[in-house]
Design an enzyme around this catalytic site. Structure first.
Site, short mmCIF file in Angstrom:
data_model
loop_
_atom_site.label_atom_id
_atom_site.label_comp_id
_atom_site.label_asym_id
_atom_site.label_seq_id
_atom_site.Cartn_x
_atom_site.Cartn_y
_atom_site.Cartn_z
CG LEU A 47 3.10 15.90 7.79
CD1 LEU A 47 3.44 16.52 9.15
CD2 LEU A 47 3.06 14.38 7.89
N PRO A 82 7.26 22.34 1.30
CG PRO A 82 7.17 24.41 0.19
CD PRO A 82 6.61 23.67 1.39
CB ALA A 135 8.64 19.29 5.82
CB SER A 138 10.97 11.54 3.06
OG SER A 138 10.38 10.95 1.91
CB ILE A 140 -2.78 19.94 0.82
CG1 ILE A 140 -1.54 20.48 1.54
CG2 ILE A 140 -3.92 19.66 1.80
CD1 ILE A 140 -0.82 19.48 2.43
CB THR A 141 -5.13 14.76 -0.79
OG1 THR A 141 -3.85 14.18 -1.05
CG2 THR A 141 -6.19 14.02 -1.60
CD GLN A 153 2.14 -23.44 -19.79
OE1 GLN A 153 3.24 -23.35 -20.34
NE2 GLN A 153 1.70 -24.56 -19.24
N GLY A 179 -2.09 -3.09 -27.44
CA GLY A 179 -2.22 -1.70 -27.88
C GLY A 179 -3.46 -1.03 -27.32
CD GLU A 189 -2.02 8.42 4.23
OE1 GLU A 189 -1.72 7.74 5.22
OE2 GLU A 189 -3.18 8.68 3.89
#
Length: 390
Positions: A129, A132, A134, A136, A161-162, A283, A345, A368
């Site tokens: 989807l 560059p 496009a 949000s 693209i995952t 605590q 640390g 997403e």
């Protein structure tokens, strides 16, 4: 009283699914997580284990050779994998993301061919989807698809693209009528082997290093006309419907990584001694872990509630999907950061897993749809009067 106000709990079947996937994670996925991150390599161990146990793409309906897991079962699978390794959890999550447009709008022939191949473990399924220009603004697509007889010809670039390059199959959004903006966008199935498909170099990322993220290039990619998903001009609709369902899987990832970080931190603070006693007895530390546990459970319940709406297709799914994703990912970032703080640390070193979990958690606030976009989505739903009253 109990009949009128039923208690909400996981069914025995869902509990068994959680137990089964956790055993796989403990045996096959968690032991490789540090090496996968360090070497920035695809988690092949997880891939093979998930195919072997049918958790590779559990959402695929039985009619197409899948196990037909419901939305909650799929969430449980992704949550448990993310508890061990967020990169590995992207295998079932992105397989759902990439293939759901086919499941929502595809022809019966397309479903049989590609959902069947996915269920059989013949290849991952990615979702193309973003571009560059496009991100949000997802409707601002530049990739074009032009009809040429019995074929479509695709040209353009997809970004972020995952699992790109690993996946065999890609749902690709492309403009078929530039004059119609979002209503002129169509969806197609493209195969890795199609001539003209190529990939950019893997991105060098802060986290989820085991899941390759690359650009995908389409250079006069010629595909059969029947690879269009559903109707011409309906692609953007299918894409947004898909995200309503799959944002919940990102929430599941967030819950999982947060739980993994809390689990490790709890073990550490009970063993680590300062001033002559375990730091768990101070605590200030108790208050930190109490808040961590409380927020994780709130995120989990919201995610499960959203999964129920996904399964039923409730009218307030859009609100719940956005709410679960935004809330759970914000919780994940806070909890993993607090886990690093609790380890002091040591938490800042790669010898301990919480720093990886903190880096991995960050992406859940971004992909997403950023959490800023999720809040826009929620606000518009509320202003339109669409919210559960139960």
């Amino acid at each position: 009283m109990s009949d009128q106000y039923p208690l909400f709990a996981l069914s025995e079947e869902h509990q068994e699914i959680r137990k089964a996937i956790r055993e796989i994670c403990d045996a096959k996925i968690a032991p490789a997580a540090a090496a996968v991150d360090e070497e920035a390599r695809y988690p092949q161990e997880a891939h093979d284990a998930l195919i072997e146990t049918e958790f590779f793409a559990p959402h695929v309906p039985e009619a197409y050779g899948g196990v037909g897991a419901d939305a909650l079962a799929t969430v449980l699978v992704i949550e448990e994998i993310a508890r061990a390794d967020v990169s590995a959890s992207l295998i079932p999550a992105v397989n759902k993301l990439g293939s759901l447009p086919v499941q929502i709008g595809g022809s019966e022939e397309l479903k049989k061919k590609y959902l069947g191949a996915l269920a059989a473990g013949q290849g991952n399924f990615s979702y193309c989807l973003s571009e560059p220009d496009a991100g949000s603004d997802a409707a601002n697509q530049k990739t074009r698809a032009v009809r040429d007889g019995d074929f479509w010809v695709l040209n353009g670039v997809k970004r972020w693209i995952t699992n790109a390059g690993v996946s065999e199959y890609y749902t690709v959004l492309a403009v078929t009528d530039p004059s119609m903006r979002s209503k002129g966008i169509s969806a197609f199935v493209v195969e890795k082997s199609d001539e003209g498909v190529s990939f950019g170099a893997p991105e060098k990322k802060l986290g989820i290093k085991g899941s390759p993220t690359r650009e995908v290039y389409f250079d006069n990619v010629r595909i059969p006309a029947d690879r269009i998903i559903g109707e011409e001009g309906k692609g953007f609709t299918y894409a947004m419907q898909t995200l309503d369902h799959t944002r919940i899987t990102i929430a599941a990832q967030a819950v999982g990584v947060a739980q993994g970080a809390l689990d490790y931190a709890l073990g550490y603070i009970k063993e680590r001694q300062q001033f002559g006693k375990p730091i768990a007895e101070f605590q200030g530390v108790e208050f930190m872990v109490a808040d961590m546990g409380m927020k994780i459970e709130a995120a989990r319940q919201l995610t499960y509630a959203a999964a129920g709406r996904s399964e039923r297709g409730d009218k307030d799914l859009t609100f719940f999907g956005a709410a679960a994703k935004a809330f759970a990912s914000d919780v994940a970032m806070q909890v993993t950061t607090d886990a690093v703080q609790l380890l002091g640390g040591y938490g800042f070193t790669r010898d301990y897993p919480v720093e990886r979990m903190m880096r991995d958690a960050k992406i859940t606030q971004i992909y997403e749809g950023t959490n800023q976009v999720q809040r826009i989505v929620m606000a518009r739903q509320l202003l339109a009067g669409i919210q559960s009253t139960l």
